[in-house]
Every structure is written in structure tokens, then in C-alpha cells.
Design an enzyme around this catalytic site. Structure first.
Site, PDB file in Angstrom:
ATOM      1  N   GLN A  83      47.158  51.723  47.305  1.00  0.00           N
ATOM      2  CA  GLN A  83      46.723  52.879  46.515  1.00  0.00           C
ATOM      3  C   GLN A  83      46.452  52.444  45.079  1.00  0.00           C
ATOM      4  OE1 GLN A  83      49.116  56.431  46.665  1.00  0.00           O
ATOM      5  NE2 GLN A  83      47.766  57.479  45.239  1.00  0.00           N
ATOM      6  N   PHE A  84      45.179  52.096  44.799  1.00  0.00           N
ATOM      7  CA  PHE A  84      44.824  51.590  43.475  1.00  0.00           C
ATOM      8  C   PHE A  84      45.003  52.642  42.396  1.00  0.00           C
ATOM      9  CE2 PHE A  84      40.871  53.689  44.439  1.00  0.00           C
ATOM     10  CZ  PHE A  84      40.344  54.050  43.196  1.00  0.00           C
ATOM     11  N   THR A  85      45.030  53.919  42.752  1.00  0.00           N
ATOM     12  CA  THR A  85      45.147  54.975  41.741  1.00  0.00           C
ATOM     13  C   THR A  85      46.501  54.976  41.037  1.00  0.00           C
ATOM     14  OG1 THR A  85      45.810  56.644  43.362  1.00  0.00           O
ATOM     15  CG2 THR A  85      43.440  56.449  42.878  1.00  0.00           C
TER      16      THR A  85
END
Length: 157
Positions: A83-85
Site C-alpha cells: 500500500q504505497f499510500t
């Protein structure tokens, strides 16, 4: 690396209405590689995930790790979801910036490395699908949700 871990009774990830990863009781972990992260940060994060004592013992105290659950009639699963966010920077306005997230190729490489090491060290590891539109379903146990950040080591000058 950044991670948000949740103690769960069960969790699963779906992509296009198909389950791609699922666990029973254990840890659901959202994972983000940041610029400058290496395998060393992934190793430190995994060591922390496997040893963090956030499961209840017989007296109801948080004294057991996900590894302590294994082999005791309870599944101590790990569900690792990219989850890059998690690297969002919201200080500059109302639209998050993700410039601190690792580039996609590097993020995938470090995520794959983390998954590979986890599978070598723990018997029950499931994953999401890197860069996919995922739906994550979980039953949070407690709830217990803990953020972790493993910063790259700095070289003393």
C-alpha cells in the site's frame, strides 16, 4: 519502510471478486517501501512483525507474538498487503503527495523480498497483489492497530 498492522481474527484480499490471499487469526499488515529503503529495512520490519507481542496470553495480557500462536491450535497468519499510500504527505494542501514512496519497480522488488523472507521464516503467509485494485476485508481483533516505521540507517560522517 512503513507498515500498519492489525491484529485480526480473519482477513482476506480480493482482486476482481477473487480471493487472492486469506488468513485466519493473525496479523494483516499494510506495507509501503519508501525511497532509500533496502532489504535491511525489510528484514528489520519482518523481525518486528514476527516478534511483536500483541496477542493475549492465558491471563489476557499482550504477551504472545504471531509466532507464539503457531502450533498451539491457533493460526498465526500473516497477510502482507502492499500500500504505497502509507507514504502520503498531506502537509502541502488537500491533495496528498506520494513522492516519498519508492518508485514502483523498487517498491515491488522490496515487497517481493519481504514476502519471500516472510515465507522462509513463518509457516502461514498470504498476500495481496502488488499494484492491483484490492478490496481488503478483515475482522479486527481488539481492535489492535499499530503503525510501524523502519527508517533507513544513516551513515555517520
Amino acid at each position: 519502510m512503513i507498515a500498519v498492522l492489525q491484529r485480526v481474527r480473519q482477513a482476506r484480499v480480493e482482486v476482481a471478486n477473487q480471493v487472492v490471499g486469506a488468513i485466519g487469526a493473525g496479523l494483516m499488515v499494510l506495507v509501503c517501501a519508501e525511497r532509500g529503503d533496502t532489504e535491511a529495512e525489510a528484514d528489520k520490519l519482518l523481525a518486528k512483525l514476527l516478534k511483536l507481542r500483541i496477542f493475549s496470553d492465558e491471563a489476557g495480557k499482550m504477551n504472545k507474538s504471531v509466532q507464539d500462536l503457531d502450533g498451539q491450535g491457533t493460526c498465526g497468519g500473516l497477510l502482507l498487503v502492499s500500500q504505497f499510500t502509507l507514504a502520503a504527505d498531506t502537509t502541502g494542501g488537500n491533495r496528498p503527495s506520494f513522492t516519498q514512496a519508492a518508485a514502483p519497480d523498487e517498491g515491488r522488488r522490496l515487497y517481493d523480498y519481504l514476502v519471500s523472507r516472510a515465507r522462509a521464516l513463518h509457516p502461514d503467509v498470504a498476500t495481496g497483489q502488488f499494484a492491483a485494485d484490492m478490496q481488503v476485508h478483515l475482522v479486527n481483533d481488539g481492535p489492535v492497530t499499530i503503525p510501524l516505521r523502519i527508517a533507513p540507517a544513516t551513515v555517520a560522517g
